[in-house]
Enzyme design. Structure first.
Site, PDB file in Angstrom:
ATOM      1  N   LEU A 557      36.326  37.750  40.177  1.00  0.00           N
ATOM      2  CA  LEU A 557      36.292  39.048  40.838  1.00  0.00           C
ATOM      3  C   LEU A 557      37.274  40.026  40.209  1.00  0.00           C
ATOM      4  O   LEU A 557      37.105  41.229  40.318  1.00  0.00           O
ATOM      5  CB  LEU A 557      36.603  38.890  42.331  1.00  0.00           C
ATOM      6  CG  LEU A 557      35.682  37.945  43.109  1.00  0.00           C
ATOM      7  CD1 LEU A 557      36.096  37.902  44.566  1.00  0.00           C
ATOM      8  CD2 LEU A 557      34.230  38.377  42.982  1.00  0.00           C
ATOM      9  N   GLY A 558      38.287  39.513  39.554  1.00  0.00           N
ATOM     10  CA  GLY A 558      39.269  40.377  38.921  1.00  0.00           C
ATOM     11  C   GLY A 558      40.336  39.538  38.250  1.00  0.00           C
ATOM     12  O   GLY A 558      40.438  38.333  38.468  1.00  0.00           O
ATOM     13  N   SER A 559      41.123  40.175  37.425  1.00  0.00           N
ATOM     14  CA  SER A 559      42.194  39.472  36.727  1.00  0.00           C
ATOM     15  C   SER A 559      43.351  40.419  36.521  1.00  0.00           C
ATOM     16  O   SER A 559      43.172  41.635  36.428  1.00  0.00           O
ATOM     17  CB  SER A 559      41.705  38.928  35.380  1.00  0.00           C
ATOM     18  OG  SER A 559      41.262  39.983  34.552  1.00  0.00           O
ATOM     19  N   GLN A 561      47.918  40.407  35.304  1.00  0.00           N
ATOM     20  CA  GLN A 561      48.887  39.883  34.349  1.00  0.00           C
ATOM     21  C   GLN A 561      49.302  38.459  34.684  1.00  0.00           C
ATOM     22  O   GLN A 561      49.601  37.664  33.792  1.00  0.00           O
ATOM     23  CB  GLN A 561      50.115  40.802  34.328  1.00  0.00           C
ATOM     24  CG  GLN A 561      51.160  40.411  33.281  1.00  0.00           C
ATOM     25  CD  GLN A 561      52.322  41.361  33.274  1.00  0.00           C
ATOM     26  OE1 GLN A 561      52.359  42.302  34.060  1.00  0.00           O
ATOM     27  NE2 GLN A 561      53.276  41.129  32.398  1.00  0.00           N
ATOM     28  N   PHE A 562      49.306  38.109  35.968  1.00  0.00           N
ATOM     29  CA  PHE A 562      49.847  36.821  36.372  1.00  0.00           C
ATOM     30  C   PHE A 562      48.817  35.899  37.002  1.00  0.00           C
ATOM     31  O   PHE A 562      49.150  34.768  37.346  1.00  0.00           O
ATOM     32  CB  PHE A 562      50.999  37.020  37.370  1.00  0.00           C
ATOM     33  CG  PHE A 562      52.072  37.921  36.852  1.00  0.00           C
ATOM     34  CD1 PHE A 562      52.893  37.520  35.823  1.00  0.00           C
ATOM     35  CD2 PHE A 562      52.238  39.189  37.378  1.00  0.00           C
ATOM     36  CE1 PHE A 562      53.880  38.352  35.336  1.00  0.00           C
ATOM     37  CE2 PHE A 562      53.221  40.026  36.899  1.00  0.00           C
ATOM     38  CZ  PHE A 562      54.045  39.607  35.876  1.00  0.00           C
ATOM     39  N   VAL A 564      44.327  35.294  38.442  1.00  0.00           N
ATOM     40  CA  VAL A 564      42.916  35.652  38.474  1.00  0.00           C
ATOM     41  C   VAL A 564      42.434  35.552  39.914  1.00  0.00           C
ATOM     42  O   VAL A 564      42.897  34.695  40.684  1.00  0.00           O
ATOM     43  CB  VAL A 564      42.085  34.718  37.570  1.00  0.00           C
ATOM     44  CG1 VAL A 564      40.632  35.156  37.530  1.00  0.00           C
ATOM     45  CG2 VAL A 564      42.659  34.680  36.160  1.00  0.00           C
ATOM     46  N   VAL A 565      41.503  36.425  40.287  1.00  0.00           N
ATOM     47  CA  VAL A 565      40.881  36.386  41.608  1.00  0.00           C
ATOM     48  C   VAL A 565      39.482  35.813  41.449  1.00  0.00           C
ATOM     49  O   VAL A 565      38.659  36.356  40.709  1.00  0.00           O
ATOM     50  CB  VAL A 565      40.820  37.787  42.254  1.00  0.00           C
ATOM     51  CG1 VAL A 565      40.205  37.700  43.644  1.00  0.00           C
ATOM     52  CG2 VAL A 565      42.209  38.401  42.325  1.00  0.00           C
ATOM     53  N   ASP A 674      51.249  51.939  47.875  1.00  0.00           N
ATOM     54  CA  ASP A 674      50.398  51.878  46.673  1.00  0.00           C
ATOM     55  C   ASP A 674      48.957  52.200  47.043  1.00  0.00           C
ATOM     56  O   ASP A 674      48.022  51.510  46.640  1.00  0.00           O
ATOM     57  CB  ASP A 674      50.490  50.504  46.024  1.00  0.00           C
ATOM     58  CG  ASP A 674      49.895  50.503  44.611  1.00  0.00           C
ATOM     59  OD1 ASP A 674      49.799  51.592  44.012  1.00  0.00           O
ATOM     60  OD2 ASP A 674      49.515  49.428  44.123  1.00  0.00           O
TER      61      ASP A 674
END
Length: 878
Positions: A557-559, A561-562, A564-565, A674
């Site tokens: 679903l996303g990635s 720097q630290f 991954v989803v 944010d």
């Protein structure tokens, strides 16, 4: 002496002023009489076609039309003079018959019946052919494998890969990336075909007659001999190429660009990360950094010494958009398609750059002037670097396959099927060649995999099974222990069963845990033994995450720097979840504290407008944060809209939900810090979806009159006090709401980072240009002005914003009430407003008076029905 004939202009071989006399001192006279060849009865008419100083003998089938003769003439041009062909040649030529007995030597051929046996037909270029026609010559591109390093002749970068690295033009021999085919101008020189073609005749006396080595051919033979005719033929042409062929951008685009004013390039010193050649001298740009110059608009690359020789032909950034679909001359294989897509995806474009995310949000009816004005000082809305793009891989990878024997507690008859294990399920096929399958066992439904324990259901006269797969509905007994005889049919045996048991156990584990290295000098511990540090669900402590959730490693679903989803599923309920997997070995202490802060805040929050945190798992190497899975984010909705911006009705609907969620956060003294469209998630694909706030990594506990100074958030959406390292309070979120509202309505960011924000806010012409703000209500601009206040004490609060007249609209109230009806919970509107809106509906003849139920949203949108209809289609695609 006879008068020399007038040769057609524009075709090769035509003598011009100062041309030398023909060899032998012969003067150019009328063509001598040709010896007619007697064709077979009924076979057609034989005659000669003359183009400049070249004659070809052809045979026209009987009952042919004039179009066949024109096709023959175009074929000869493509064969003999490839550099002179151009797009639309078929419609720009005239045919004249030589008639020595007439006062006018050339007679226009109006039909095929005018051509008699033995005639000489002259091909003349029509006066309707313009200068632009000569400049538009489409390329004939085919996929090519290079044995030596090659560079793209469009962008100058090297063609990478082992095979099928790029496209080569069959006409001019130039090389291109597959991704560059969308932008290649139609300017093929035909130099490669010209080298392969025959030479023209020296004089009119050397006529090609019907010899075996000449061209006495029919229309069909001549058409078959030319493989490059496809882009230049009328629709009746049937010639095709056996190889995959592509063309560049549409011809109409080239015609439009030829009329545009060409301006000088704007060169900037550039550092190249991959081998690139100078597009002026075709030599390599050498060095480690700052190797050459690149035009910031059209990305033209050259040496510093070559910049002065580059012509003023920059066409601007609009050409580098990749929006022009590449036409296919013929069908091509799936491998070619995947290779083309892979090359396009790996194009080296920096995420968030103008070339990838630039929005064309201006309406067409506003004209070129409005477009130029709107693009001068504005940054198009884009996904910022810290954001995550939601992507899903195309297919799962097969982890193991083979024949397996099995039975279940519901059917004790032992069966043998071809099992195929991937990242999401076990599929039981009838055999190893068919697509028909017997059953699917999703990995998310498997509760445990155990060694053989229950032997009460073993079929009589058979050997016991090897291991068991337990689901909520059934238990599968897999494998068969070997009997007295060694070997046995495929799918039996303890060795094969152990391999399948191990593969299934690994597939059930989170993908990150399978390759986690153990510390030196220590025995490898069991990575599946996890403990829950925070939980909002009914899950016991010290359990294995693999027993509760199935994580799909191929659904990214996303990635970041630290970590991954990944997408996942709850095993017992089948509920979709999103699992954020973070590598603690690469996780700094500061970011780890942010993660724990996010988990602690989400644990204390329960609100329909805030994403739900289910639980958190932790090992010495990894952290797993499990949250509810949503449909997409608000930024995708904005970028996918037809005009690159949202209608006012939908913006009111979304901003109200964001403000209600912020009111709940501020009531608990929590400031998001944010807030941006990427952190506003959509709960469904509806045109008017529920939204939820997420990503509380920067959130802070700030009292009503308290201030903080730590740097937080994304700069594009941050208030000035944070950027200036001054103290900030909860009004920080209200500034972000103003920016979100601005980018939703306009599709651009409100500020230019190179200028002072205070000066930009005071300049109304800069903040709100006519395109598109002339079509946006004054109430929306007033609310934005009150949110984007540099002085914090003047900035609107949540309650003040919700009470603004722009949001206090009956249509917005109807939309929100319908959403609450779908959710089964009233958390946005309040009962005290019902009487006021009922009275308003009675006084004003608006549709949908009273409490809304299930109704068509599109029917209740008076001014923007077309916008909402187009947006609904795009949201459903997300």
């Amino acid at each position: 002496m006879a008068t020399a004939p007038s040769y057609p202009a524009g075709l090769p071989g035509s003598p011009g002023p100062g041309s030398p006399p023909p060899p032998g001192g012969l003067e150019l006279q009328s063509p001598p009489p040709l010896l007619p060849q007697i064709p077979a009865p009924g076979s057609g008419v034989s005659f000669h076609i003359q183009i400049g100083l070249t004659r070809e003998f052809v045979l026209l089938p009987a009952a042919s039309e004039l179009a066949h003769v024109k096709q023959l003439a175009c074929s000869i041009v493509d064969q003999k003079f490839p550099e002179c062909g151009f797009y639309g040649l078929y419609d720009k030529i005239l045919l004249f018959k030589h008639d020595p007995t007439s006062a006018n030597l050339l007679q226009l051929v109006r039909s095929s019946g005018d051509i008699q046996e033995g005639d000489l037909v002259e091909v003349v270029l029509s006066a309707s052919a313009t200068f632009e026609d000569f400049q538009i010559r489409p390329h004939a591109l085919t996929v090519h494998s290079y044995r030596a390093p090659a560079f793209c002749d469009h962008c100058g970068e090297m063609l990478f890969g082992l095979v099928r690295q790029g496209l080569k033009c069959d006409g001019c021999g130039l090389n291109y990336h597959k991704r560059c085919a969308f932008s290649i101008p139609n300017n093929c020189s035909g130099a490669r075909k010209r080298r392969l073609s025959s030479t023209s005749l020296a004089s009119g006396h050397s006529v090609r007659l019907g010899t075996s080595e000449s061209l006495p051919c029919t229309a069909e033979e001549l058409s078959r001999s030319t493989t490059e005719l496809l882009p230049r033929r009328p629709p009746s042409s049937s010639s095709s190429s056996s190889a995959s062929s592509y063309t560049g951008r549409p011809i109409e685009l080239d015609k439009m660009l030829l009329s545009k004013v060409k301006v000088p390039h704007t060169f900037l010193i550039h550092s190249y990360t991959r081998p690139t050649v100078c597009q002026a001298c075709k030599k390599l740009l050498k060095g480690l950094f700052r190797q050459g110059l690149q035009c910031k608009d059209c990305k033209f690359n050259c040496h510093k010494r070559c910049a002065t020789r580059v012509p003023n032909d920059c066409l601007g950034e609009a050409l580098i958009n990749g929006d022009v679909p590449m036409e296919e001359a013929t069908d091509f294989s799936e491998a070619d398609k995947s290779a083309l897509m892979d090359e396009s995806e790996d194009s080296g474009v920096i995420p968030g750059s103008h070339s990838e995310n630039a929005l064309h949000a201006s309406e067409e009816e506003e004209g070129e002037g409005g477009k130029a004005q709107s693009s001068l000082g504005y940054i198009p809305l884009m996904r910022v670097v810290q954001s995550v793009r939601h992507t899903t891989r195309k297919s799962s990878t097969t982890l193991r396959e083979g024949w397996v024997v099995h039975y279940s507690n519901k059917d004790t008859l032992r069966k043998r099927h071809y099992w195929r294990l991937d990242c999401k399920c076990i599929t039981l096929f009838q055999n190893n060649t068919t697509n028909r399958y017997y059953k699917e066992i999703p990995l998310s439904e498997i509760l445990t995999v155990e060694s053989a324990q229950n032997f009460s259901l073993v079929p009589p006269g058979t050997n016991p099974h090897c291991f068991e797969i337990v689901t909520a509905n059934a238990t599968y007994f897999v494998g068969e222990m070997p009997g007295g005889t060694p070997g046995g049919p495929s799918g039996q045996g303890a060795e094969a069963a152990r391999g399948w048991e191990t593969a299934i156990r690994q597939a059930l584990m989170p993908v990150i845990l399978q390759d986690a290295p153990s510390a030196p000098g220590h025995a490898p511990h069991r990575q599946a033994s996890l403990s829950i540090s925070v939980s909002n669900s009914q899950i016991q402590e010290n359990v294995d995450i693999a027993t509760v959730y199935q994580i799909f490693p191929d659904e990214v679903l996303g990635s970041g720097q630290f970590g991954v989803v990944y997408g996942g599923k709850h095993r017992k309920t089948g509920r979709d979840v999103a699992v954020k997997v973070i590598d603690k070995l690469r996780f700094p202490t500061k970011q780890e504290s942010q993660l724990r802060n996010e988990v602690a805040i989400l644990q204390s929050l329960r609100h329909p407008g805030i994403v739900n945190l289910e639980c958190m798992f932790e090992t010495p190497e990894k952290v797993f944060v499990v949250m509810e899975k949503l449909h997409g984010d608000m930024l995708e909705m904005i970028l996918s809209s037809e005009k690159g911006r949202l209608p006012e009705r939908l913006t009111k609907f979304l901003i109200t939900q964001i403000l209600v969620a912020l009111r709940h956060l501020h009531f608990k003294n929590i400031v998001h810090c944010d807030l941006k469209p990427e952190n506003v998630l959509l709960a469904s694909a509806d045109p008017f979806p529920q939204v939820k706030l997420c990503d509380f990594g920067f959130a802070r506990i700030i009292g009503e009159k308290s201030f903080r100074r730590s740097v937080v958030g994304t700069p594009a959406y941050l208030a000035p006090e944070v950027l200036l390292n001054q103290g900030y309070n909860r009004s920080l979120d209200m500034w972000s709401v103003g920016v979100i509202m601005y980018v939703s309505l306009s599709g651009t960011f409100p500020f230019n980072e190179d200028e002072d924000i205070n000066d930009q806010i005071q300049n109304a012409a800069f903040m709100y240009p006519a395109s598109p703000w002339s079509h946006i209500s004054a109430g929306a601009i007033d609310l934005i002005n009150n949110l984007l206040q540099v002085k914090m004490r003047k900035r609107y609060s949540v309650d003040k914003s919700l009470s603004h007249p722009w949001l206090q609209e009956y249509q917005t109230w109807l939309d929100l009430r319908e959403l609450e009806g779908k959710m089964g919970e009233r958390y946005i509107t309040h009962e005290s407003d019902d009487a006021r809106w009922e009275q308003f509906a009675a006084e004003h003849p608006l549709p949908g008076s009273g409490l809304p139920t299930d109704r068509d949203l599109g029917g209740a949108c008076p001014p923007q029905d077309h916008d909402m209809q187009g947006l609904a289609e795009r949201i459903s695609v997300l």
